[in-house]
Design an enzyme around this catalytic site. Structure first.
Site, PDB file in Angstrom:
ATOM      1  N   ASP A 165       5.901  10.128  -9.070  1.00 29.89           N
ATOM      2  CA  ASP A 165       4.976   9.720  -8.114  1.00 29.89           C
ATOM      3  C   ASP A 165       5.770   9.909  -6.706  1.00 29.89           C
ATOM      4  OD1 ASP A 165       3.098   9.557 -10.081  1.00 29.89           O
ATOM      5  OD2 ASP A 165       3.700   7.467 -10.149  1.00 29.89           O
ATOM      6  N   ASP A 173       5.332   0.944  -1.448  1.00 23.57           N
ATOM      7  CA  ASP A 173       5.659   0.711  -2.831  1.00 23.57           C
ATOM      8  C   ASP A 173       6.977   0.291  -2.793  1.00 23.57           C
ATOM      9  OD1 ASP A 173       3.393   2.349  -3.044  1.00 23.57           O
ATOM     10  OD2 ASP A 173       4.428   3.647  -4.694  1.00 23.57           O
ATOM     11  N   GLU A 181       8.434  -0.072 -12.213  1.00 24.11           N
ATOM     12  CA  GLU A 181       7.656   1.456 -12.139  1.00 24.11           C
ATOM     13  C   GLU A 181       8.647   2.126 -11.197  1.00 24.11           C
ATOM     14  OE1 GLU A 181       4.251   2.447 -10.006  1.00 24.11           O
ATOM     15  OE2 GLU A 181       3.973   4.208 -11.137  1.00 24.11           O
ATOM     16  N   GLU A 182       9.237   1.372 -10.085  1.00 23.32           N
ATOM     17  CA  GLU A 182       9.979   2.089  -9.090  1.00 23.32           C
ATOM     18  C   GLU A 182      11.484   2.186  -9.359  1.00 23.32           C
ATOM     19  OE1 GLU A 182       8.246   3.297  -6.692  1.00 23.32           O
ATOM     20  OE2 GLU A 182       6.380   2.526  -7.380  1.00 23.32           O
ATOM     21  N   ASP A 189       4.794  -3.379 -12.152  1.00 21.39           N
ATOM     22  CA  ASP A 189       4.260  -2.298 -11.302  1.00 21.39           C
ATOM     23  C   ASP A 189       4.371  -2.890  -9.894  1.00 21.39           C
ATOM     24  OD1 ASP A 189       3.639  -0.255  -9.799  1.00 21.39           O
ATOM     25  OD2 ASP A 189       2.019   0.417 -11.245  1.00 21.39           O
ATOM     26  N   LEU A 236       3.312  -2.130  -6.841  1.00 22.88           N
ATOM     27  CA  LEU A 236       2.093  -1.476  -6.019  1.00 22.88           C
ATOM     28  C   LEU A 236       1.379  -0.337  -6.953  1.00 22.88           C
ATOM     29  CD1 LEU A 236       0.886  -3.145  -3.764  1.00 22.88           C
ATOM     30  CD2 LEU A 236       1.825  -1.166  -2.477  1.00 22.88           C
ATOM     31  N   ASP A 237       0.478  -0.862  -7.596  1.00 23.26           N
ATOM     32  CA  ASP A 237      -0.512   0.522  -8.473  1.00 23.26           C
ATOM     33  C   ASP A 237      -1.344   0.974  -7.498  1.00 23.26           C
ATOM     34  OD1 ASP A 237      -0.834   1.647 -11.048  1.00 23.26           O
ATOM     35  OD2 ASP A 237      -2.670   0.739 -10.553  1.00 23.26           O
ATOM     36  N   GLU A 271       1.995  -1.326 -16.970  1.00 22.53           N
ATOM     37  CA  GLU A 271       0.602  -1.082 -16.463  1.00 22.53           C
ATOM     38  C   GLU A 271      -0.355  -1.400 -17.803  1.00 22.53           C
ATOM     39  OE1 GLU A 271       0.545   2.305 -13.241  1.00 22.53           O
ATOM     40  OE2 GLU A 271       0.503   3.207 -15.219  1.00 22.53           O
TER      41      GLU A 271
END
Ligand code: FDP
Length: 343
Positions: free
Chosen positions: A82, A88, A111-112, A130, A132-133, A289
């Site tokens: 992404d 994010d 996630e990052e 996560d 900032l989803d 998530e």
């Protein structure tokens, strides 16, 4: 119908209901309910407070996203491919700082970040987040969210973090929640004793209990799926979408997982991200998530599967593992599962 997809096994949500007046702050609520935690030593409470604090900072940045130069992509990609948005990155920094400072967490999955972080301390907990989803929605002023899961580490404190600490099934979560940055900002979490929602009062800088003991309607009339990909859905998935149309259900898809989930939690509905041609294993990530939302769904009386199996029973093989995700009202998730199993 058999509640086969809801093995929440909570000590009767009825009996765990807590009489709390509206106006209770998050801090007080956490303090009053600390003895519900299996290992009540105050560290889990502190982690929840740290998450709330970081979310206030992120909320501030999200709210002024159009005013200063923090919108738009930062130019790099995370491991999942992404585009990383500036917010994010900022959210990742804020949450990482808040969660690592106190020493309660010994490892962090985000996630990052490409790999997990061993914080080299004596913390008992492992956090998956996560930060900032729904990042593709940042630039268009649509609700986005933070998702978090908290596990107890398995290996002895004081030793290096092991795979078994990180790759735990969702059923091992001791707490999970999300923050929704929407028309108002809400923090919703569970410690396995039902689900409670708190709304942020920005002028006071406090979260207040606004949604005690949240229950997801057992039946719903909303289906949330990206139908643009329908040509590549499996035959059972196509059949389920047709079933929703035959039932005259309402289609609602924001494309922001936390926002879609939250609406369905309140109103009754199902969110589905199935396997597609582009993402044959599904798009969403199990560890940071799906597991948190599955835990919340079950605790609120709903269900979450990958179409066949309960999400919380899946043991992840890799950090960024993807899965198909069916989450929401119990009867809707079971109906979608029946069609999948019949194929
Ligand atoms: P995004 O790509 O914007 O980060 O978590 C990934 C996610 O958003 C979910 O929030 C959202 O529900 C889904 O992907 C949307 O994917 P599609 O655009 O493929 O529908």
């Amino acid at each position: 119908m058999q509640r086969s997809f809801n093995n929440a096994n909570t000590p009767s949500i009825e009996s765990s209901r807590i009489a709390v007046p509206i106006g209770t702050t998050l801090d007080r609520f956490i303090k009053n309910n600390q003895d519900q935690f299996a290992y009540a030593s105050g560290e889990l409470s502190q982690l929840l407070r740290d998450i709330a604090l970081a979310s206030k900072v992120v909320n501030r940045e999200v709210n002024k996203a159009g005013l200063i130069d923090i919108m738009g992509a930062v130019g790099s990609q995370n491991l999942a491919g992404d585009d990383q948005q500036k917010l994010d990155v900022l959210a990742n920094i804020r949450f990482t700082r808040a969660l690592t400072k106190g020493g309660e967490a010994s490892a962090l999955v985000s996630e990052e970040l490409d790999t997990f972080v061993d914080l080299n301390n004596d913390g008992k907990y492992v956090i998956a987040i996560d930060p900032l989803d729904g990042s593709s929605n940042i630039d268009v002023n649509v609700s986005i969210g933070t998702i978090f899961s908290i596990y107890r580490r398995k290996s002895p404190v004081g030793t290096p973090i092991q795979e078994e600490d990180i790759l735990q099934p969702g059923s091992e979560q001791v707490a999970a929640g999300y923050v929704l940055y929407g028309s108002s900002t809400m923090l919703v979490y569970t410690t396995g004793h039902g689900v409670n929602g708190f709304t942020y009062e920005p002028t006071l800088g406090e979260y207040f209990l606004s949604h005690p003991d949240m229950r997801m309607p057992v039946d719903g009339k909303i289906y949330s799926v990206n139908e643009g990909s329908a040509n590549s859905f499996s035959a059972p998935m196509k059949a389920y979408i047709q079933y929703c149309k035959d039932q005259r259900y309402t289609a609602r898809y924001i494309g922001s997982l936390v926002a879609d989930f939250h609406r369905n939690l309140l109103k009754g509905g199902i969110y589905i991200y199935p396997a597609t041609a582009k993402d044959p294993k599904g798009k969403l990530r199990l560890i940071y998530e799906c597991n948190a939302l599955a835990f919340i769904a079950e605790q609120a009386g709903g269900a979450a599967t990958n179409g066949h199996e309960r999400i919380l029973d899946l043991t992840p093989a890799t950090l960024h593992q993807r899965t198909a995700f069916y989450v929401g009202s119990l009867n809707m998730v079971e109906k979608a599962g029946e069609l999948e199993s019949a194929s």
